[in-house]
Structure formats: C-alpha cells, structure tokens
Design a protein around this motif. Sequence first.
Motif, PDB file in Angstrom:
ATOM      1  N   ALA A 308      11.365-102.966 -18.683  1.00 55.11           N
ATOM      2  CA  ALA A 308      11.129-104.405 -18.657  1.00 55.11           C
ATOM      3  C   ALA A 308      11.025-104.919 -17.227  1.00 55.11           C
ATOM      4  O   ALA A 308      10.124-105.712 -16.885  1.00 55.11           O
ATOM      5  CB  ALA A 308      12.249-105.128 -19.407  1.00 55.11           C
ATOM      6  N   LEU A 309      11.934-104.481 -16.370  1.00 53.08           N
ATOM      7  CA  LEU A 309      11.913-104.928 -14.977  1.00 53.08           C
ATOM      8  C   LEU A 309      10.668-104.428 -14.259  1.00 53.08           C
ATOM      9  O   LEU A 309      10.043-105.172 -13.487  1.00 53.08           O
ATOM     10  CB  LEU A 309      13.170-104.432 -14.265  1.00 53.08           C
ATOM     11  N   ALA A 310      10.312-103.166 -14.506  1.00 51.37           N
ATOM     12  CA  ALA A 310       9.131-102.604 -13.850  1.00 51.37           C
ATOM     13  C   ALA A 310       7.865-103.323 -14.290  1.00 51.37           C
ATOM     14  O   ALA A 310       6.967-103.582 -13.475  1.00 51.37           O
ATOM     15  CB  ALA A 310       9.033-101.116 -14.158  1.00 51.37           C
ATOM     16  N   LEU A 311       7.770-103.638 -15.588  1.00 52.62           N
ATOM     17  CA  LEU A 311       6.583-104.335 -16.090  1.00 52.62           C
ATOM     18  C   LEU A 311       6.468-105.723 -15.469  1.00 52.62           C
ATOM     19  O   LEU A 311       5.390-106.111 -14.996  1.00 52.62           O
ATOM     20  CB  LEU A 311       6.654-104.446 -17.610  1.00 52.62           C
ATOM     21  N   ALA A 312       7.566-106.466 -15.462  1.00 53.12           N
ATOM     22  CA  ALA A 312       7.523-107.819 -14.905  1.00 53.12           C
ATOM     23  C   ALA A 312       7.173-107.794 -13.422  1.00 53.12           C
ATOM     24  O   ALA A 312       6.386-108.618 -12.937  1.00 53.12           O
ATOM     25  CB  ALA A 312       8.860-108.513 -15.133  1.00 53.12           C
ATOM     26  N   ASP A 313       7.738-106.848 -12.691  1.00 54.39           N
ATOM     27  CA  ASP A 313       7.454-106.747 -11.258  1.00 54.39           C
ATOM     28  C   ASP A 313       5.976-106.435 -11.023  1.00 54.39           C
ATOM     29  O   ASP A 313       5.324-107.034 -10.160  1.00 54.39           O
ATOM     30  CB  ASP A 313       8.336-105.657 -10.640  1.00 54.39           C
ATOM     31  N   ALA A 314       5.448-105.483 -11.793  1.00 53.74           N
ATOM     32  CA  ALA A 314       4.048-105.089 -11.608  1.00 53.74           C
ATOM     33  C   ALA A 314       3.099-106.226 -11.982  1.00 53.74           C
ATOM     34  O   ALA A 314       2.082-106.444 -11.308  1.00 53.74           O
ATOM     35  CB  ALA A 314       3.751-103.850 -12.438  1.00 53.74           C
TER      36      ALA A 314
END
Length: 400
Positions: A308-314
């Motif tokens: 979730a964090l990686a998706l939002a950051d990207a």
Amino acid sequence: MMMPKRNSLNIGIVGAGTAGLASAIALARAGHAVTVFEKHASLRPLGAGLLIQPQGIAAFDALGVGPAFHAASVPVTRLLGTCHRNWTLVDIGYGEGEARGVSRAALSQVLLGAALALDVRVRYGAAVDRITVEGERATLYAADAFGFDLVAIADGAASILPAQAGLAVASTVYRWGALWAMFDVADWDGQALLEQRYRGTRQMFGLMPTARVDGKLRLSMFWSLPCAGYAAWQAGPLDAWKEELRALWPQAAPVIDQIHRHDQFTLATYHHARARRLAGGPVCVIGDAAHAMSPQLGLGSTLAVQDALALADAVCRYGAIAGAAAYSVERLCAVRNYQMLSRALTPCFQADSAGLWRDLLFAAGLKLPGVARLMYRSIAAPAKAQKHIPPDAVGALRRD
C-alpha cells in the motif's frame, strides 16, 4: 478533512481487507478520492490472530495508524518452536524490535476508522465481478459500472480478478490448512511468546498472544490439519483429540480445558497466488490477491501494508499508470522471494512425514553461528527506505 489536490485521482479499490484499507488510507492521505468496494454487507474479517513483524509495525507507523495499532495489539518478543523430542527447532528473539500480535477484527477496525476519517467511501454489498480497461481509464462492475483513473485489486487470496486482468495465474489451494480459535487465559507463562509444538510434520500446535481482554491474555490457537481431513475431524471424538493435544503440549492445559465443541474452531485454508506482474495500465493488484502464500513466515499483513505504501508513493511520483508500473517494478521481486521461501518451508511443517530429517536439520542448524540471525532476518528484517524508480524504467514498463 483533507482537501483534494489539483492532481487528485479517482481511485477504486476492490476489497476492504488489510491490503484494501491500507491502500485506501495511503492514497487518501496523498489527496486522492478513494472508493472501496466490499462484497459483504458489513466488515466481516475472518481468522484469528495475525503476527505483525517489526517491518510491518514500521509500515503501520508510516501509514499513520501506529498509535491505534499499538493500542489494539500486544507484544511478541520471541518465536519458539519445539518438537516432541524436546529439541528446539525455531528460536527467533526480536530484541528491541518486537513483533506484535493482533486479531483480524481489531486490525480491521483500526484501518476502517482511519480510512473513514480521510473521507474514503466504502460501498458494502458491492461484489466486483469484472474490470475492463479503455485507454487510460478502468471500469469495474459491481451491479453498476464505475469508472476510475486507477483500480487496485485487493480482495484476497481467492480473488479471480488478477487472472481475469491478465496480471496473474489462478491461485491454488495448499493441501494443508489449520484449525483456529481464540481463548482467554488468566495465567500464562508465555505472555509475549509465540510458541509452537511439533510432532513430525503432521502435527503443529501453536499459541500466539493476540489481545488483552478484561485482565486476561487472549491467545490464538492453531492446529495444522489437511483440508481433506476436516470432515473426519468434525465427526471424530473431541476428547480423543484433546488428549492428542495434551500429549504434545501438557502445559497448554489452560487452553485445552476450554475446548468443549468442534464448532469452536474454524478451518483456515491457504492459497498460493503468483502474479506475472503487479500492474497493467490503470489496474494493479496488492496484498494476498497478488502474492498469497502459506503462513510459515507470518508476513501476509506486513507485505500488504508495504504494498500500500509503495503504491501510494509511486502514484504520487508518476501518476496513475506510470505509478502503478513503478510499484510493480519495486515490489514484484521482493514478494516473489518471500513466496519462494514460504513455499520451501511448508513441507518442513505441514506434510505427511515423521519429520526426523526436519528435526535434525533445524536443531543442528540453530547451533551453527549465524543461523539464528538468518532466521530473524528472513522474516523480521528492518524496513528499507522507499526505492526511487528511474523514469526510464517506468517508461519501459508502460510500453510493455
């Protein structure tokens, strides 16, 4: 209330489990308009306790729900596995970087509360049966059609949507599952100990601290069982099974004495889901829907929140489609490695074998310098900084 940014996206998420709600929180905090589609009429988390590894705790902190998560969970400072020969096979001490145990229901409430506070919209009773893509927009169908700039599939290990979207092969079910239930005990020596007892690879009895309720410690109990043997277990004499439990772990009497009916237990089944990629155009897949695995590493929820964090950051860096592609680049190799390790470990703990080979290998291995540390790092490695994906790599993925 968070004011939407000028580059705010309209994002749909399928599933209100850990992965779906964590993604909704991360994306809403970035200023996007998020709608979650949940097939059940209300939030109905199934399962007993979850182990959240230290890197998962760091992920919950980064998500902004750290205090609420800590209040809902209890510390786990050591993971200990002992066979019927009284040999120690697994011994992982967390030191200052403790893990934590939490019930699925409590974790769901923490995440739902945070999502609603960010104006995430949750549609209950909205089963999504297909997703289509036209240009740079995705449409999901849940009775009506809903169009989005980005759709994240997060409806769990049994999801059919990743395969339909061409992102994965259909998931398969492991032959072995586990019975689970929760029991409250007033006096328990292992207050912060997740402990397992084994007899060969056929029997595994686990107890994990999960919550504190009215001054008592709530333990999640797990018993390994072939899925095909569930009906026979239900029809079998309960007292005979309880004696089997006592023979393997006499000190667990405070829990065993509370077992009175078969229906106190539910059978959990486990899937293996292998994604070809984690994103294609304006559609991506996260959590167990992308990389379900056996529970040997205790990493399912941790990986979901990291997704979730990686998706939002990207998405914040590159936008909807390029961001989804960047997320796939960042996460795919890591989750596949964990899946490979989990699959390799499964026959060591859930198989039809006397298991002497396993006992000798694991017991001897713990005496070798560095092995205990390797065990720790395989499941509890500290969280790494978000990796910056070069724009040319993202562009190449978009062209693919």
